[in-house]
Scaffold this active site. Sequence first.
Site, mmCIF file in Angstrom:
data_model
loop_
_atom_site.group_PDB
_atom_site.id
_atom_site.type_symbol
_atom_site.label_atom_id
_atom_site.label_comp_id
_atom_site.label_asym_id
_atom_site.label_seq_id
_atom_site.Cartn_x
_atom_site.Cartn_y
_atom_site.Cartn_z
ATOM 1 N N ASP A 111 0.881 -1.149 0.073
ATOM 2 C CA ASP A 111 0.007 0.015 -0.183
ATOM 3 C C ASP A 111 0.956 1.213 0.103
ATOM 4 O O ASP A 111 2.065 1.280 0.405
ATOM 5 C CB ASP A 111 -1.101 0.079 1.330
ATOM 6 C CG ASP A 111 -2.118 -0.851 1.150
ATOM 7 O OD1 ASP A 111 -2.461 -1.327 0.013
ATOM 8 O OD2 ASP A 111 -2.360 -1.395 2.179
ATOM 9 N N ASP A 128 -6.887 -1.529 -4.715
ATOM 10 C CA ASP A 128 -8.076 -1.142 -3.822
ATOM 11 C C ASP A 128 -8.959 -0.431 -4.358
ATOM 12 O O ASP A 128 -10.351 -0.622 -4.270
ATOM 13 C CB ASP A 128 -7.478 -0.781 -2.341
ATOM 14 C CG ASP A 128 -6.618 -1.464 -1.649
ATOM 15 O OD1 ASP A 128 -6.344 -2.949 -1.942
ATOM 16 O OD2 ASP A 128 -5.666 -1.250 -0.935
#
Length: 157
Positions: A111, A128
């Site tokens: 991330d 995401d």
Amino acid sequence: MKKKLVIAIYLFITIFILDQVVKYGFANLAWDVDGPYMSLKLAYNYGVAFSMFSFLEHNLKYIQLLIIVIATIYLLKNKDVFDEYYLSIALLYAGGLSNILDRFTYGGVVDYFYWHYGFEFAIFNIADVIINMAVALIIYKQIKQIREEKKQKNIKS
């Protein structure tokens, strides 16, 4: 059906490769950048959304792969579902499989988007966002279909 499958495959490949290239940059090339509102900062997520189920860290990738296999079997048996939702399915598979590959490659999902202006938000990645777009498309199509069915029902009444 064949045209939709080809479109879905191209969409999947494009998003999957783009996402993996960006994640490689953050994981291996130190692409971190600090900004006043949002920063690009490497973080590893060992769970799913908001780090839920992180206690399953080592087994989560296998559970997610099993879900993908079950979904694929379902789609093979229900081709009409794929025909209706092929774009959303391509997006879901691209984002989902990219995140699963991270678990095998890096030990966790890579991330890097970090919103920190006014409030701190969970760190997330392109995959995401793509997964959320796919879910939004499915919900939109479902709402549209329900409204159309109600309209048809009212016309017949």
